[in-house]
Design an enzyme around this catalytic site. Structure first.
Site, PDB file in Angstrom:
ATOM      1  N   ALA A 118       3.776   1.806   0.221  1.00 53.75           N
ATOM      2  CA  ALA A 118       3.668   1.182  -1.094  1.00 53.75           C
ATOM      3  C   ALA A 118       3.144  -0.245  -1.133  1.00 53.75           C
ATOM      4  CB  ALA A 118       5.027   1.231  -1.789  1.00 53.75           C
ATOM      5  N   ALA A 119       3.200  -0.982  -0.021  1.00 54.66           N
ATOM      6  CA  ALA A 119       2.783  -2.395  -0.092  1.00 54.66           C
ATOM      7  C   ALA A 119       1.263  -2.507  -0.262  1.00 54.66           C
ATOM      8  CB  ALA A 119       3.195  -3.132   1.175  1.00 54.66           C
ATOM      9  N   PRO A 120       0.774  -3.466  -1.044  1.00 55.29           N
ATOM     10  CA  PRO A 120       1.511  -4.536  -1.720  1.00 55.29           C
ATOM     11  C   PRO A 120       2.121  -4.146  -3.062  1.00 55.29           C
ATOM     12  CG  PRO A 120      -0.835  -4.852  -2.026  1.00 55.29           C
ATOM     13  CD  PRO A 120      -0.695  -3.651  -1.132  1.00 55.29           C
ATOM     14  N   GLY A 121       1.882  -2.945  -3.563  1.00 54.52           N
ATOM     15  CA  GLY A 121       2.596  -2.550  -4.770  1.00 54.52           C
ATOM     16  C   GLY A 121       1.727  -2.110  -5.933  1.00 54.52           C
ATOM     17  N   LYS A 178       0.163   0.786  -6.552  1.00 52.77           N
ATOM     18  CA  LYS A 178       0.523   2.110  -7.086  1.00 52.77           C
ATOM     19  C   LYS A 178       1.961   2.101  -7.607  1.00 52.77           C
ATOM     20  CE  LYS A 178      -3.260   4.150  -5.124  1.00 52.77           C
ATOM     21  NZ  LYS A 178      -3.648   2.987  -4.320  1.00 52.77           N
ATOM     22  N   GLU A 180       7.946   0.616   2.234  1.00 52.67           N
ATOM     23  CA  GLU A 180       6.899   0.102   3.121  1.00 52.67           C
ATOM     24  C   GLU A 180       7.485  -0.072   4.519  1.00 52.67           C
ATOM     25  OE1 GLU A 180       3.560  -0.595   3.195  1.00 52.67           O
ATOM     26  OE2 GLU A 180       3.967  -1.310   5.234  1.00 52.67           O
ATOM     27  N   ASP A 221      10.690   3.902   8.119  1.00 61.75           N
ATOM     28  CA  ASP A 221       9.659   4.746   8.700  1.00 61.75           C
ATOM     29  C   ASP A 221       9.704   6.093   7.953  1.00 61.75           C
ATOM     30  OD1 ASP A 221       8.062   4.924  11.510  1.00 61.75           O
ATOM     31  OD2 ASP A 221       8.813   6.894  10.868  1.00 61.75           O
ATOM     32  N   ASP A 271      -0.048   7.130  -0.228  1.00 64.33           N
ATOM     33  CA  ASP A 271      -1.332   6.418  -0.262  1.00 64.33           C
ATOM     34  C   ASP A 271      -1.540   5.959   1.176  1.00 64.33           C
ATOM     35  OD1 ASP A 271      -3.589   5.231  -1.394  1.00 64.33           O
ATOM     36  OD2 ASP A 271      -2.557   3.344  -1.770  1.00 64.33           O
ATOM     37  N   CYS A 323      -8.384   5.481   1.018  1.00 61.71           N
ATOM     38  CA  CYS A 323      -9.605   4.772   0.610  1.00 61.71           C
ATOM     39  C   CYS A 323     -10.644   4.956   1.713  1.00 61.71           C
ATOM     40  CB  CYS A 323      -9.332   3.313   0.287  1.00 61.71           C
ATOM     41  SG  CYS A 323      -8.569   2.430   1.621  1.00 61.71           S
TER      42      CYS A 323
HETATM   43  N1  SAM Z   1      -0.147   1.975  -2.017  1.00 66.99           N
HETATM   44  C1  SAM Z   1      -0.484   0.585  -1.761  1.00 66.99           C
HETATM   45  C2  SAM Z   1      -0.961  -0.034  -3.058  1.00 66.99           C
HETATM   46  O1  SAM Z   1      -1.446   0.683  -3.943  1.00 66.99           O
HETATM   47  O2  SAM Z   1      -0.841  -1.260  -3.202  1.00 66.99           O
HETATM   48  C3  SAM Z   1      -1.491   0.456  -0.642  1.00 66.99           C
HETATM   49  C4  SAM Z   1      -1.048   1.150   0.615  1.00 66.99           C
HETATM   50  S1  SAM Z   1      -2.081   0.955   2.008  1.00 66.99           S
HETATM   51  C5  SAM Z   1      -3.412   1.979   1.646  1.00 66.99           C
HETATM   52  C6  SAM Z   1      -1.206   1.843   3.238  1.00 66.99           C
HETATM   53  C7  SAM Z   1       0.154   1.286   3.607  1.00 66.99           C
HETATM   54  O3  SAM Z   1       0.709   2.127   4.641  1.00 66.99           O
HETATM   55  C8  SAM Z   1       0.122  -0.121   4.189  1.00 66.99           C
HETATM   56  O4  SAM Z   1       0.978  -0.964   3.460  1.00 66.99           O
HETATM   57  C9  SAM Z   1       0.613   0.037   5.625  1.00 66.99           C
HETATM   58  O5  SAM Z   1       1.422  -1.035   6.055  1.00 66.99           O
HETATM   59  C10 SAM Z   1       1.425   1.317   5.548  1.00 66.99           C
HETATM   60  N2  SAM Z   1       1.522   2.010   6.864  1.00 66.99           N
HETATM   61  C11 SAM Z   1       0.904   1.706   8.026  1.00 66.99           C
HETATM   62  N3  SAM Z   1       1.287   2.554   8.994  1.00 66.99           N
HETATM   63  C12 SAM Z   1       2.170   3.397   8.455  1.00 66.99           C
HETATM   64  C13 SAM Z   1       2.934   4.483   8.958  1.00 66.99           C
HETATM   65  N4  SAM Z   1       2.849   4.863  10.228  1.00 66.99           N
HETATM   66  N5  SAM Z   1       3.773   5.114   8.102  1.00 66.99           N
HETATM   67  C14 SAM Z   1       3.851   4.733   6.820  1.00 66.99           C
HETATM   68  N6  SAM Z   1       3.144   3.725   6.290  1.00 66.99           N
HETATM   69  C15 SAM Z   1       2.322   3.052   7.086  1.00 66.99           C
END
Ligand code: SAM
Length: 463
Positions: A121-124, A126, A144, A171, A188, A241
């Site tokens: 979810a980070a940075p938020g 969605k 996150e 996790d 996402d 993306c």
């Molecule tokens: N959904 C966010 C938004 O709309 O602002 C953007 C998310 S970004 C595409 C993917 C996120 O997945 C990142 O914040 C990243 O830290 C996290 N991530 C990285 N490795 C991961 C893992 N193994 N399991 C879950 N999340 C992970």
């Protein structure tokens, strides 16, 4: 690796080769749009913080057609020096990713109470969007895995001002204890990022075929780890993306095949110019090509879970301390208490919507929760020291005094400078354009600025 050279962006030839057969891909147009490097700026307004005159009203260039609150801007203003940005009146978000709204509205009845997990979810972006779409009776778990990013997520969630949300730092595999718990899971996924090449040249340098493969394996791991937490008949939304089929259509086919999930089809307005891709085995995905839509590269797909899995009863482990009657009397001077429970962690008080009490208790028992409901403040004997989150929130008692600041004063407040105001003594909300920015305590000879240090504007001057 051979790269195609352009005046600005060098696109990996192997990526271009891999896209040739995809519906909607047009190599010349794709290269051209990357060469032009047009910067598209879009924002999504917060429907629960309206009534404000937006500083960029004259800068709007029309709505994002697939989102109820999304707008394009003609030029990118300085968001840092707009107090309403800090008040959570809008979120700066890439337009294509606002299409999540269509997926949610078309695949679900969003007026019913839903338990939604936004896993990555980070940075938020969605998560704040989901909050604006679901009902107050619904609960969002915004997760996150990376701790530092989880804190940024928490700040953005607080700014958005809702109480029906829990922020966790787990996790994906930690959700296994919440078997069949969520009506909706949004993934996402972290990806190779080719969809953002136009705005981020570093992403081009970091791109490689081997990274695509690594990302694709990680995406499979994430999906497999979290899927047990999705209810029978629940909806899974998967997005990236990335332009790579390995991370998009191939993951869609893998999900449908491995877990017997049914791929869901969306209705598209042809004017949107979004490309529906139908995979080899008749599953659906939605591609955003930057040479066709006004937005960056994005892919999204949705599924319904239909396997017959038994939902286990989920046990609650932690005992929750609620505020006493006397403490609630103190809290009620700050918060409209109807429909809320006040829970304590030492002297710290959180407000939880009563309809979500049990859910929040369950989540607290099984996940690393870093934020839940609204952080009201610290109880000190018969007083409450209000928290910044309460200033941002909708549950605030409307009787709490508020002082309107002029633009320069508001900026000084957000820089955490000393300001002097002509106001009644005691705690006051500092507001700009009637939108609370934070707390100040007016004393007889000075005003203490309680804007959180970690959020303060570091830049000195107004542009
Ligand atoms: N959904 C966010 C938004 O709309 O602002 C953007 C998310 S970004 C595409 C993917 C996120 O997945 C990142 O914040 C990243 O830290 C996290 N991530 C990285 N490795 C991961 C893992 N193994 N399991 C879950 N999340 C992970």
């Amino acid at each position: 690796m051979y790269l195609r050279y352009f005046c600005s962006v060098q696109l990996p030839q192997s990526l271009l080769n891999s896209l040739q057969a995809l519906k909607g891909f047009d190599e010349d147009a794709f290269i051209n749009v990357h060469q032009l490097k047009e910067q598209i700026t879009s924002v999504r307004l917060n429907p629960s913080k309206h009534g404000s005159a937006l500083s960029f009203e004259n800068n709007l260039s029309g709505p994002v057609p697939w989102s109820s609150h999304g707008f394009y801007l003609k030029e990118r203003p300085s968001f840092t020096f707009d107090p309403l940005f800090h008040a959570g009146c809008y979120y700066v978000q890439e337009a294509s990713s606002m299409f999540l709204e269509q997926a949610l509205r078309q695949m679900l009845d969003v007026s019913t109470p839903l338990k939604v997990l936004d896993l990555c979810a980070a940075p938020g972006g969605k998560s704040t969007h989901i909050q604006s779409i679901i009902s107050n009776e619904s609960l969002l778990v915004s997760n996150e895995v990376i701790r530092s990013r989880a804190n940024i997520l928490k700040e953005n969630i607080i700014k958005w001002g809702g109480s029906n949300v829990v922020v966790t730092n787990n996790d994906p595999k930690d959700f296994k204890n919440l078997n069949g718990y969520f009506d909706v899971i949004v993934i996402d996924a972290p990806c190779s990022g080719s969809g953002l090449f136009r705005r981020d040249e570093e992403a081009v340098q970091e791109w490689s075929e081997s990274n695509v493969m690594l990302c694709c394996q990680r995406q499979q791991r994430i999906v497999a780890d979290v899927l047990p937490a999705l209810k029978e008949d629940g909806v899974l939304i998967y997005s990236t993306c990335s332009f790579s089929q390995e991370e998009d259509e191939e993951i869609v086919d893998w999900i449908a095949d491995e877990f017997y999930l049914k791929s869901l089809r969306l209705k598209l307005d042809p004017k949107w110019r979004i490309t529906e891709t139908i995979t080899k085995v008749q599953n659906y995905g939605y591609r955003f090509w930057p040479h066709k839509v006004k937005g960056e590269g994005f892919f999204i797909s949705g599924f319904k879970k239909s396997s017959i899995e038994k939902t286990m009863t989920i046990k609650v482990k932690n005992a929750i301390e609620k505020a006493s009657k006397k403490e609630i009397e103190v809290i009620a001077q700050w918060v409209t208490p109807e429909g809320l429970d006040f829970v304590k962690n030492g002297n710290t008080v959180y407000a939880w919507p009563r309809v979500h009490f049990e859910s929040m208790q369950v989540l607290l028992s099984h996940l690393r929760v870093i934020y839940s409901g609204t952080l009201v403040g610290e109880l000190m004997r018969d007083k409450l020291i209000p928290n910044h989150a309460l200033a941002m929130s909708r549950i605030r008692n409307p009787e709490v005094p508020q002082t309107e600041l002029a633009l320069e004063q508001a900026i000084a407040f957000l820089q955490k400078k000393d300001i002097s105001v002509d106001a009644e003594r005691g705690w006051q909300l500092a507001a700009y354009d009637n939108q609370p920015l934070g707390w100040m305590n007016v004393l007889h000879n000075r005003t203490n600025n309680y804007y959180p240090k970690e959020l303060r504007i570091l830049k000195e001057k107004l542009p």
